[in-house]
Design an enzyme around this catalytic site. Structure first.
Site, mmCIF file in Angstrom:
data_model
loop_
_atom_site.group_PDB
_atom_site.id
_atom_site.type_symbol
_atom_site.label_atom_id
_atom_site.label_comp_id
_atom_site.label_asym_id
_atom_site.label_seq_id
_atom_site.Cartn_x
_atom_site.Cartn_y
_atom_site.Cartn_z
ATOM 1 N N ASN A 171 -36.714 9.649 -0.476
ATOM 2 C CA ASN A 171 -36.456 10.146 0.870
ATOM 3 C C ASN A 171 -35.060 9.704 1.304
ATOM 4 O O ASN A 171 -34.536 8.692 0.828
ATOM 5 C CB ASN A 171 -37.494 9.597 1.860
ATOM 6 C CG ASN A 171 -38.863 10.216 1.659
ATOM 7 O OD1 ASN A 171 -38.980 11.418 1.406
ATOM 8 N ND2 ASN A 171 -39.911 9.409 1.758
ATOM 9 N N HIS A 177 -35.424 3.431 -2.620
ATOM 10 C CA HIS A 177 -36.703 3.295 -3.334
ATOM 11 C C HIS A 177 -37.175 4.653 -3.802
ATOM 12 O O HIS A 177 -37.009 5.653 -3.107
ATOM 13 C CB HIS A 177 -37.757 2.627 -2.458
ATOM 14 C CG HIS A 177 -37.900 3.216 -1.092
ATOM 15 N ND1 HIS A 177 -37.080 2.867 -0.038
ATOM 16 C CD2 HIS A 177 -38.758 4.132 -0.597
ATOM 17 C CE1 HIS A 177 -37.437 3.538 1.036
ATOM 18 N NE2 HIS A 177 -38.449 4.330 0.728
ATOM 19 N N LEU A 178 -37.765 4.644 -4.973
ATOM 20 C CA LEU A 178 -38.311 5.855 -5.564
ATOM 21 C C LEU A 178 -39.833 5.765 -5.479
ATOM 22 O O LEU A 178 -40.433 4.808 -5.973
ATOM 23 C CB LEU A 178 -37.857 5.953 -7.033
ATOM 24 C CG LEU A 178 -38.366 7.132 -7.849
ATOM 25 C CD1 LEU A 178 -38.033 8.463 -7.192
ATOM 26 C CD2 LEU A 178 -37.770 7.071 -9.259
ATOM 27 N N ASP A 227 -47.278 0.496 -2.936
ATOM 28 C CA ASP A 227 -47.006 0.778 -1.525
ATOM 29 C C ASP A 227 -48.146 0.221 -0.663
ATOM 30 O O ASP A 227 -49.323 0.329 -1.008
ATOM 31 C CB ASP A 227 -46.874 2.294 -1.313
ATOM 32 C CG ASP A 227 -46.196 2.630 0.001
ATOM 33 O OD1 ASP A 227 -45.048 3.114 -0.027
ATOM 34 O OD2 ASP A 227 -46.817 2.398 1.068
HETATM 35 P P1 AMP Z 1 -39.796 5.761 3.149
HETATM 36 O O1 AMP Z 1 -40.517 6.540 4.190
HETATM 37 O O2 AMP Z 1 -39.333 6.599 1.977
HETATM 38 O O3 AMP Z 1 -38.688 4.902 3.700
HETATM 39 O O4 AMP Z 1 -40.891 4.797 2.518
HETATM 40 C C1 AMP Z 1 -41.059 3.472 2.834
HETATM 41 C C2 AMP Z 1 -42.358 3.050 2.209
HETATM 42 O O5 AMP Z 1 -42.446 1.629 2.212
HETATM 43 C C3 AMP Z 1 -43.597 3.575 2.956
HETATM 44 O O6 AMP Z 1 -44.376 4.362 2.059
HETATM 45 C C4 AMP Z 1 -44.319 2.292 3.383
HETATM 46 O O7 AMP Z 1 -45.714 2.407 3.324
HETATM 47 C C5 AMP Z 1 -43.791 1.282 2.381
HETATM 48 N N1 AMP Z 1 -43.837 -0.101 2.821
HETATM 49 C C6 AMP Z 1 -43.443 -0.590 4.026
HETATM 50 N N2 AMP Z 1 -43.614 -1.922 4.057
HETATM 51 C C7 AMP Z 1 -44.115 -2.287 2.839
HETATM 52 C C8 AMP Z 1 -44.498 -3.535 2.262
HETATM 53 N N3 AMP Z 1 -44.405 -4.700 2.929
HETATM 54 N N4 AMP Z 1 -45.009 -3.521 1.000
HETATM 55 C C9 AMP Z 1 -45.115 -2.353 0.317
HETATM 56 N N5 AMP Z 1 -44.754 -1.158 0.804
HETATM 57 C C10 AMP Z 1 -44.265 -1.123 2.054
#
Ligand code: AMP
Ligand code: ZN
Length: 113
Positions: free
Chosen positions: A86, A99-100, A29
């Site tokens: 989420n 995503h997990l 992440d």
């Molecule tokens: P959610 O809140 O469950 O939708 O989580 C989305 C996650 O994606 C968050 O923890 C972000 O920090 C992560 N995220 C967003 N953009 C990227 C990226 N380019 N590379 C890796 N993680 C990301």
């Protein structure tokens, strides 16, 4: 606007990959919520948990088992970790590709915030 995680799965946007095979990709992440924070995704676009069907059961099992294996590999098997999907606004769902989250390496409070 292309899906961010489809772009990562296609290698068009860089990520720090922790594991990959034909159906699953795991990467770190970008805004880690603990010493270990890895996202495990299906390569195939699925918008959210709400769109899963019975035909995705094997895929979801693979995501969970892969996250468990990554937890073990990062030394969290003994001390513990958390797996989180989420969904929707109240949970802060922000990237609309299933995503997990694997989070660990620190004490995690319960209930979550
Ligand atoms: P959610 O809140 O469950 O939708 O989580 C989305 C996650 O994606 C968050 O923890 C972000 O920090 C992560 N995220 C967003 N953009 C990227 C990226 N380019 N590379 C890796 N993680 C990301
Ligand atoms: Zn996608």
């Amino acid at each position: 606007m292309p899906c961010l995680f489809c772009e990562i799965a296609g290698g068009r946007i860089p990520a720090k990959v922790a594991y990959q095979d034909d159906t699953v990709l795991a990467f770190h992440d970008i805004n880690p919520q603990g010493p270990t924070h890895i996202l495990v995704i299906p390569r195939r676009h699925i918008t959210s948990l709400m769109d899963l069907t019975e035909k995705d059961d094997v895929l979801v099992g693979n995501l969970v088992r892969r996250a468990r294996d990554l937890a073990k590999q990062t030394g969290l098997g003994e001390r513990g970790f958390r797996l989180v999907f989420n969904a929707g606004e109240d949970a802060g769902y922000s990237v609309y590709h299933v995503h997990l989250h694997l989070v660990g390496g620190r004490r995690l409070s319960w209930p979550p915030g």
